[in-house]
Scaffold this motif. Structure first.
Motif, PDB file in Angstrom:
ATOM      1  N   THR A   7     -59.491  26.919  22.686  1.00 34.26           N
ATOM      2  CA  THR A   7     -58.945  26.546  21.377  1.00 34.26           C
ATOM      3  C   THR A   7     -58.968  25.030  21.249  1.00 34.26           C
ATOM      4  N   ARG A   8     -58.710  24.575  20.039  1.00 36.47           N
ATOM      5  CA  ARG A   8     -58.664  23.120  19.839  1.00 36.47           C
ATOM      6  C   ARG A   8     -57.731  22.804  18.686  1.00 36.47           C
ATOM      7  N   VAL A   9     -57.211  21.584  18.715  1.00 33.31           N
ATOM      8  CA  VAL A   9     -56.527  21.084  17.534  1.00 33.31           C
ATOM      9  C   VAL A   9     -57.287  19.823  17.152  1.00 33.31           C
ATOM     10  N   ALA A  10     -57.393  19.569  15.845  1.00 34.10           N
ATOM     11  CA  ALA A  10     -58.280  18.483  15.410  1.00 34.10           C
ATOM     12  C   ALA A  10     -57.609  17.570  14.384  1.00 34.10           C
ATOM     13  N   PRO A  11     -56.596  16.827  14.808  1.00 34.22           N
ATOM     14  CA  PRO A  11     -55.921  15.962  13.829  1.00 34.22           C
ATOM     15  C   PRO A  11     -56.810  14.810  13.343  1.00 34.22           C
ATOM     16  N   SER A  12     -56.624  14.445  12.092  1.00 36.29           N
ATOM     17  CA  SER A  12     -57.277  13.248  11.563  1.00 36.29           C
ATOM     18  C   SER A  12     -56.237  12.133  11.645  1.00 36.29           C
ATOM     19  N   PRO A  13     -56.637  10.965  12.095  1.00 44.62           N
ATOM     20  CA  PRO A  13     -55.661   9.872  12.184  1.00 44.62           C
ATOM     21  C   PRO A  13     -55.455   9.229  10.810  1.00 44.62           C
ATOM     22  N   LEU A  41     -58.255  18.676  22.605  1.00 45.43           N
ATOM     23  CA  LEU A  41     -57.746  17.798  21.539  1.00 45.43           C
ATOM     24  C   LEU A  41     -58.909  16.970  20.994  1.00 45.43           C
ATOM     25  N   ARG A  42     -59.237  17.233  19.747  1.00 42.05           N
ATOM     26  CA  ARG A  42     -60.336  16.507  19.089  1.00 42.05           C
ATOM     27  C   ARG A  42     -59.735  15.562  18.058  1.00 42.05           C
ATOM     28  N   ILE A  43     -60.270  14.362  17.981  1.00 44.77           N
ATOM     29  CA  ILE A  43     -59.776  13.416  16.982  1.00 44.77           C
ATOM     30  C   ILE A  43     -60.829  13.298  15.875  1.00 44.77           C
ATOM     31  N   ASP A  44     -60.425  13.687  14.669  1.00 44.15           N
ATOM     32  CA  ASP A  44     -61.346  13.651  13.523  1.00 44.15           C
ATOM     33  C   ASP A  44     -61.304  12.265  12.869  1.00 44.15           C
ATOM     34  N   ASP A  45     -62.009  11.336  13.506  1.00 41.41           N
ATOM     35  CA  ASP A  45     -61.890   9.931  13.076  1.00 41.41           C
ATOM     36  C   ASP A  45     -63.167   9.398  12.428  1.00 41.41           C
ATOM     37  N   LEU A 118     -70.033  14.923   7.252  1.00 40.28           N
ATOM     38  CA  LEU A 118     -68.923  15.443   6.461  1.00 40.28           C
ATOM     39  C   LEU A 118     -68.155  16.459   7.292  1.00 40.28           C
ATOM     40  N   TYR A 119     -66.888  16.630   6.928  1.00 44.67           N
ATOM     41  CA  TYR A 119     -65.973  17.436   7.753  1.00 44.67           C
ATOM     42  C   TYR A 119     -66.530  18.810   8.143  1.00 44.67           C
ATOM     43  N   ASN A 120     -67.013  19.595   7.149  1.00 47.13           N
ATOM     44  CA  ASN A 120     -67.420  20.968   7.478  1.00 47.13           C
ATOM     45  C   ASN A 120     -68.548  21.011   8.512  1.00 47.13           C
ATOM     46  N   ALA A 122     -69.387  18.417  10.778  1.00 43.25           N
ATOM     47  CA  ALA A 122     -68.966  17.852  12.066  1.00 43.25           C
ATOM     48  C   ALA A 122     -68.081  18.849  12.806  1.00 43.25           C
ATOM     49  N   SER A 123     -67.150  19.433  12.076  1.00 46.06           N
ATOM     50  CA  SER A 123     -66.202  20.354  12.700  1.00 46.06           C
ATOM     51  C   SER A 123     -66.946  21.564  13.277  1.00 46.06           C
ATOM     52  N   THR A 124     -67.903  22.084  12.514  1.00 52.19           N
ATOM     53  CA  THR A 124     -68.638  23.263  12.975  1.00 52.19           C
ATOM     54  C   THR A 124     -69.490  22.940  14.199  1.00 52.19           C
ATOM     55  N   ILE A 136     -56.833  28.241  15.238  1.00 55.76           N
ATOM     56  CA  ILE A 136     -55.629  28.529  14.454  1.00 55.76           C
ATOM     57  C   ILE A 136     -55.388  27.292  13.582  1.00 55.76           C
ATOM     58  N   ARG A 137     -55.284  27.494  12.276  1.00 57.84           N
ATOM     59  CA  ARG A 137     -55.038  26.362  11.371  1.00 57.84           C
ATOM     60  C   ARG A 137     -54.379  26.875  10.100  1.00 57.84           C
ATOM     61  N   GLY A 138     -54.007  25.968   9.229  1.00 58.36           N
ATOM     62  CA  GLY A 138     -53.279  26.351   8.023  1.00 58.36           C
ATOM     63  C   GLY A 138     -54.151  27.112   7.033  1.00 58.36           C
ATOM     64  N   ASP A 140     -54.599  26.545   4.142  1.00 58.67           N
ATOM     65  CA  ASP A 140     -55.323  25.632   3.237  1.00 58.67           C
ATOM     66  C   ASP A 140     -56.784  25.467   3.682  1.00 58.67           C
ATOM     67  N   HIS A 141     -57.111  25.938   4.877  1.00 54.37           N
ATOM     68  CA  HIS A 141     -58.504  25.846   5.347  1.00 54.37           C
ATOM     69  C   HIS A 141     -59.305  27.121   5.106  1.00 54.37           C
ATOM     70  N   ILE A 142     -58.678  28.113   4.468  1.00 55.16           N
ATOM     71  CA  ILE A 142     -59.345  29.407   4.318  1.00 55.16           C
ATOM     72  C   ILE A 142     -60.721  29.289   3.667  1.00 55.16           C
TER      73      ILE A 142
HETATM   74  N1  GLU Z   1     -59.145  17.267  10.724  1.00 51.63           N
HETATM   75  C1  GLU Z   1     -58.922  18.514  10.049  1.00 51.63           C
HETATM   76  C2  GLU Z   1     -57.504  18.517   9.519  1.00 51.63           C
HETATM   77  O1  GLU Z   1     -56.721  17.719   9.937  1.00 51.63           O
HETATM   78  C3  GLU Z   1     -59.184  19.656  11.001  1.00 51.63           C
HETATM   79  C4  GLU Z   1     -59.222  20.986  10.359  1.00 51.63           C
HETATM   80  C5  GLU Z   1     -59.683  22.073  11.313  1.00 51.63           C
HETATM   81  O2  GLU Z   1     -58.870  22.483  12.135  1.00 51.63           O
HETATM   82  O3  GLU Z   1     -60.825  22.477  11.227  1.00 51.63           O
HETATM   83  O4  GLU Z   1     -57.155  19.256   8.660  1.00 51.63           O
END
Ligand code: GLU
Length: 268
Positions: A7-13, A41-45, A118-120, A122-124, A136-138, A140-142
């Motif tokens: 799994t991963r979490v990918a916060p944007s700073p 832990l991935r950083i979406d920077d 772009l996000y979609n 890079a993330s993929t 697992i994410r909110g 809002d990403h559906i």
């Molecule tokens: N950086 C995205 C966010 O913070 C990651 C979303 C995802 O988990 O794909 O919402």
């Protein structure tokens, strides 16, 4: 044999650490630990305008303050050559040098002319390269799911592979208990630093119940507070809740007092 869970979490700073980010981090962490898997832990920077080193350091600090230790970490900004390489394989060039893929009814840009993804996309590609099995994410990403699955298929084709698309699990939105409005990091509400009066253990317990519940209706009565180890232990006997959840600060206050009481009892 089943594949190893990753799994991963990918916060944007893009703002200070938010309770929505903490919840996503906790749920992905628990999922990995409960299934003997790996947590990244991935950083979406890559959105340079919003990112900053200070905010990235803060993410690392907070993750370790809450003891959500990762097995591996990386920043998207370190992968620009990889995004370029794969974008050129799966996409077509616009006149200005940006890259897109044709989605049938529209063209989706995956790499900007300046080489930033772009996000979609890079993330993929990150999920693909790091063999992520569950996300697992909110909720809002559906709507990103189908786009990412499409990009995933293109990558499989180009790289002549057949990796399975990760399982997507959605947790409901967090709503302010009083105003019922979405707690959003854009308007600065729900920052973890707002709760510095409370212990991290109490905050984690509070956050867990904002996205996960036991299948046993008596669970909360018997186990009002849990350590992180206990959360790992019980995690698979519950569900991630896709419904929106109202957030009440009174609950955190109550948990905080319970924790203080437990600590006093333990030290006697
Ligand atoms: N950086 C995205 C966010 O913070 C990651 C979303 C995802 O988990 O794909 O919402």
């Amino acid at each position: 044999m089943n594949k190893k869970v990753i799994t991963r979490v990918a916060p944007s700073p893009s703002g200070f650490f938010h309770i929505g980010t903490l919840r996503t981090a906790l749920l992905n962490y628990l999922y990995a630990r409960a299934n003997d898997g790996k947590f990244i832990l991935r950083i979406d920077d890559t959105d340079q305008k919003r990112g900053s080193e200070e905010l990235i350091d803060y993410i690392y600090e907070q993750m370790s303050a809450f003891k959500l230790h990762h097995d591996e970490t990386f920043k998207q900004s370190s992968r620009l050559p990889r995004y370029r390489e794969v974008a050129d394989l799966i996409g077509e060039n616009h006149e200005d040098g940006s890259v897109f893929i044709n989605m049938g009814d529209y063209n989706m840009t995956i790499l900007r002319a300046d080489g930033y993804p772009l996000y979609n996309f890079a993330s993929t590609l990150d999920d693909y390269d790091y063999n992520i099995t569950h996300i697992i994410r909110g909720v809002d990403h559906i709507s990103n799911g189908p786009k990412q699955e499409r990009i995933w298929k293109e990558i499989n084709l180009a790289l002549q592979d057949d990796k399975p698309f990760p399982e997507l699990i959605h947790a409901g939105l967090l709503l302010d208990g009083k105003t019922k409005k979405k707690i959003s990091k854009r308007d600065g509400s729900g920052l973890v630093s707002d709760y510095s009066d409370y212990s991290n253990e109490a905050i984690l317990n509070w956050i867990l119940k904002l996205g996960w519940s036991s299948k046993d209706p008596q669970f909360d009565k018997h186990y009002p507070t849990l350590t992180l180890e206990e959360m790992v232990y019980v995690f698979n006997s519950g569900n991630i809740n896709p419904a929106n959840t109202k957030v009440f600060i009174d609950k955190l206050e109550w948990l905080h007092k319970k924790h203080q009481k437990n600590e006093r009892n333990n030290s006697n």
